[in-house]
Design a protein around this motif. Structure first.
Motif, PDB file in Angstrom:
ATOM      1  N   GLU A 171     -23.659 -18.296 -11.354  1.00  0.00           N
ATOM      2  CA  GLU A 171     -24.303 -18.769 -10.033  1.00  0.00           C
ATOM      3  C   GLU A 171     -24.931 -17.489  -9.683  1.00  0.00           C
ATOM      4  O   GLU A 171     -25.896 -17.642  -8.727  1.00  0.00           O
ATOM      5  CB  GLU A 171     -23.142 -19.154  -8.763  1.00  0.00           C
ATOM      6  N   ALA A 172     -24.818 -16.461  -9.757  1.00  0.00           N
ATOM      7  CA  ALA A 172     -25.480 -15.286  -9.593  1.00  0.00           C
ATOM      8  C   ALA A 172     -26.545 -14.941 -10.576  1.00  0.00           C
ATOM      9  O   ALA A 172     -27.156 -14.012 -10.572  1.00  0.00           O
ATOM     10  CB  ALA A 172     -24.552 -13.824  -9.698  1.00  0.00           C
ATOM     11  N   GLU A 201     -26.592 -14.938 -13.961  1.00  0.00           N
ATOM     12  CA  GLU A 201     -26.210 -13.987 -14.963  1.00  0.00           C
ATOM     13  C   GLU A 201     -26.009 -14.974 -16.524  1.00  0.00           C
ATOM     14  O   GLU A 201     -25.504 -15.919 -16.214  1.00  0.00           O
ATOM     15  CB  GLU A 201     -25.163 -13.123 -14.835  1.00  0.00           C
ATOM     16  N   LYS A 251     -18.783 -17.876 -11.064  1.00  0.00           N
ATOM     17  CA  LYS A 251     -19.242 -16.936 -10.189  1.00  0.00           C
ATOM     18  C   LYS A 251     -20.233 -15.909 -10.904  1.00  0.00           C
ATOM     19  O   LYS A 251     -21.313 -15.638 -10.247  1.00  0.00           O
ATOM     20  CB  LYS A 251     -18.164 -15.855  -9.670  1.00  0.00           C
ATOM     21  N   ARG A 252     -20.406 -15.902 -12.126  1.00  0.00           N
ATOM     22  CA  ARG A 252     -21.239 -15.207 -12.979  1.00  0.00           C
ATOM     23  C   ARG A 252     -22.532 -15.933 -12.871  1.00  0.00           C
ATOM     24  O   ARG A 252     -23.637 -15.634 -13.041  1.00  0.00           O
ATOM     25  CB  ARG A 252     -21.006 -14.722 -14.123  1.00  0.00           C
TER      26      ARG A 252
END
Length: 263
Positions: free
Chosen positions: A36-37, A39, A33-34
């Protein structure tokens, strides 16, 4: 430095295999999730039986191949100060279980120095402090010279120790340094390097993993709010989440109201 407190929650798995898989699944989902954002993700690994089991379970999951590992940096909360090829090295265990199978830049794996690195124990601890400082966020006035780990994985010993911070020893009280050389450890090998409590507690999520009936006492004391000086695990707190992932054997006496069935 300000400290942020989160309530400890307990997530229970029926046995060690399910426990490792449960933590591995959450670990990969959070990193995915991180990353893919867009970050940068910092993760602090731990050694020991369950720490290695979690990484082995993560390596077996298809999601591991879908993550852009170039955005992820791996650190360790502690290391045994032994030779580079020693089976006691947390780094070696992690590489064999997980890291060697990733498409990740070598510079993203931040291992602590070994006895054959040319550094003595104190210099090795200082070198790791310098490496941590190089990744400290410039816009975080509420933190010290180190990155804030998105996930800090920790094992917990039967005595309640975390990383190489053992009960009733001076290392657990240090707040003005990020790393410490540990000598005469009550658990072999005797020489170690550990990050300090402020580094652990700057993490966004602290995930402690405990398995076995011999961990039940440490778990109970950590949940009961024991002094972190005598039970270091009681003082480990993430800024956003503090979760103890345990198996049935370790959780025999956990109050129902502390069990998180939704996490």
């Amino acid at each position: 430095m300000a400290e942020f407190f989160t309530e400890k929650r307990v997530v229970i798995s029926p046995d060690t295999d399910h426990l490792a898989d449960s933590v591995a699944s959450r670990f990969l989902s959070r990193v995915y999730k991180r990353s893919e954002a867009g970050e940068t993700v910092h993760v602090s690994l731990t050694g020991g039986t369950m720490g290695t089991a979690v990484l082995r379970a993560a390596a077996a999951r298809p999601k591991a191949s879908k993550i852009d590992w170039s955005r992820v940096h791996f650190w360790w909360s502690d290391e045994r100060f032994v030779a580079q090829d020693s089976d006691d090295r947390n780094e070696k265990q992690a590489r064999e279980a997980f890291l060697d199978g990733l498409d990740i830049p070598a510079a993203n794996i931040h291992a602590m120095a070994s006895t054959d690195s040319g550094l003595d124990l104190d210099a090795a601890a200082s070198a790791y402090a310098e490496e941590l400082a190089a990744f400290a966020p410039a816009d975080r006035a509420d933190s010290g010279p180190w990155p804030s780990f998105d996930i800090c994985l920790l094992g917990v010993g039967p005595d309640g120790h975390i990383a190489s911070l053992f009960p009733d020893r001076p290392e657990i009280s240090l707040v003005d340094v990020s790393t410490v050389a540990v000598r005469d450890s009550p658990k072999p090998p005797p020489d170690r390097i550990s990050v300090t409590r402020p580094v652990i507690n700057s993490s966004q999520r602290v995930w402690m993993v405990l398995a076995g009936a011999d961990k039940a006492s440490a778990l109970g004391l950590a949940l009961a709010g024991a002094s972190y000086l005598s039970v270091p695990a009681a003082g480990a707190k993430g800024r956003r989440r503090t979760v103890l992932f345990v198996d049935d054997a370790a959780a025999a006496q956990v109050p129902q109201e502390l069990i998180d069935r939704d996490y």
